[in-house]
Design a protein around this motif. Sequence first.
Motif, PDB file in Angstrom:
ATOM      1  N   GLY A 240       0.926  -1.119  -0.126  1.00 50.30           N
ATOM      2  CA  GLY A 240       0.167   0.137   0.030  1.00 50.30           C
ATOM      3  C   GLY A 240       0.854   1.290   0.051  1.00 50.30           C
ATOM      4  O   GLY A 240       0.413   2.331  -0.593  1.00 50.30           O
ATOM      5  N   HIS A 241       2.209   1.180   0.532  1.00 50.06           N
ATOM      6  CA  HIS A 241       2.894   2.315   0.619  1.00 50.06           C
ATOM      7  C   HIS A 241       4.228   2.248   0.039  1.00 50.06           C
ATOM      8  O   HIS A 241       5.367   2.701   0.408  1.00 50.06           O
ATOM      9  CB  HIS A 241       2.961   2.983   2.116  1.00 50.06           C
ATOM     10  CG  HIS A 241       3.453   2.130   3.093  1.00 50.06           C
ATOM     11  ND1 HIS A 241       2.537   1.331   3.798  1.00 50.06           N
ATOM     12  CD2 HIS A 241       4.819   1.891   3.875  1.00 50.06           C
ATOM     13  CE1 HIS A 241       3.279   0.484   4.596  1.00 50.06           C
ATOM     14  NE2 HIS A 241       4.439   0.824   4.633  1.00 50.06           N
ATOM     15  N   ALA A 242       4.292   1.055  -0.744  1.00 51.66           N
ATOM     16  CA  ALA A 242       5.636   0.580  -1.477  1.00 51.66           C
ATOM     17  C   ALA A 242       5.329   0.682  -2.975  1.00 51.66           C
ATOM     18  O   ALA A 242       4.011   0.877  -3.430  1.00 51.66           O
ATOM     19  CB  ALA A 242       6.077  -0.670  -1.020  1.00 51.66           C
ATOM     20  N   TYR A 243       6.341   0.559  -3.779  1.00 53.99           N
ATOM     21  CA  TYR A 243       6.032   1.179  -5.098  1.00 53.99           C
ATOM     22  C   TYR A 243       6.655   0.215  -6.154  1.00 53.99           C
ATOM     23  O   TYR A 243       6.558   0.622  -7.417  1.00 53.99           O
ATOM     24  CB  TYR A 243       6.610   2.602  -5.512  1.00 53.99           C
ATOM     25  CG  TYR A 243       6.211   3.610  -4.134  1.00 53.99           C
ATOM     26  CD1 TYR A 243       4.934   4.108  -4.364  1.00 53.99           C
ATOM     27  CD2 TYR A 243       6.791   3.620  -3.292  1.00 53.99           C
ATOM     28  CE1 TYR A 243       4.427   4.939  -3.362  1.00 53.99           C
ATOM     29  CE2 TYR A 243       6.524   4.833  -2.063  1.00 53.99           C
ATOM     30  CZ  TYR A 243       5.138   5.111  -2.235  1.00 53.99           C
ATOM     31  OH  TYR A 243       4.512   5.949  -1.269  1.00 53.99           O
ATOM     32  N   SER A 244       6.968  -0.885  -6.034  1.00 54.21           N
ATOM     33  CA  SER A 244       7.469  -1.874  -6.939  1.00 54.21           C
ATOM     34  C   SER A 244       6.890  -3.266  -6.962  1.00 54.21           C
ATOM     35  O   SER A 244       6.276  -3.633  -5.881  1.00 54.21           O
ATOM     36  CB  SER A 244       9.135  -2.047  -6.575  1.00 54.21           C
ATOM     37  OG  SER A 244       9.666  -0.802  -6.682  1.00 54.21           O
TER      38      SER A 244
END
Length: 238
Positions: free
Chosen positions: A15-19
């Motif tokens: 939810g608050h990571a991007y990969s």
Amino acid sequence: MHFLIDTHIHTIASGHAYSTWNENAKAASEKGLTAIAITDHAPAMEHTTCHAYFANLHVIPNELYGVKIYKGIELNILDFDGHVDMDNKILQKLDIAIASLHPPCLTPGTKEENTNAVLRMMEHPWIDIFGHPGDPRYPLDYDAIIQKAKETGTLLEINNTSLIPDGFRSGSKENIAYLLQQCKTHEIPVVLGSDAHFFTDIGRFDHALALLQEIGMPETLVLNTNPERLFSALKRNR
């Protein structure tokens, strides 16, 4: 020291990571890692994924880009009795489980309350690692935690993100340094985790390595140099 595995990595599912899993594995391969553990946040964390996500991790390949993929979870400690947010049926099917203190899931208490939460969590048969133990927002009795680690076989994590100067866990270094010194004295192994929330941070242990060198931590006590030895040291595999 030559590190071959990173045991604390998140994907977009947190939810608050991007990969993605694929991006993380590719980055690990390019950095020369031979194994990674994906440990997305368990359901009690705001905006993360659900129970079914972890139940279905068996569909993910065990290897991508020549990198072994270990399927894990970062649990949230929910109360001062050490309860966590995933059932044993799922936990025992995973490759690795970290449990950590996070303010959105447990408001920091007194030193005694926080320590009791961690000690009770460490008695759990399917929790392998206590994540980012240096967080100054949660005062802890580190001597009691080190003793419990020795008794239960729970590994203590040296979290690189916690050591970033002026980071959101600023003030962790002094706690982690004490923890490392005691682990060195009592010959208790530790595990490094990048806590990567974007693929460029996978395998990043620069701040952790600097502290290990400052303490004079023997390489034999740092499990990331040997993935096979690390996984044989996990509570679930002992």
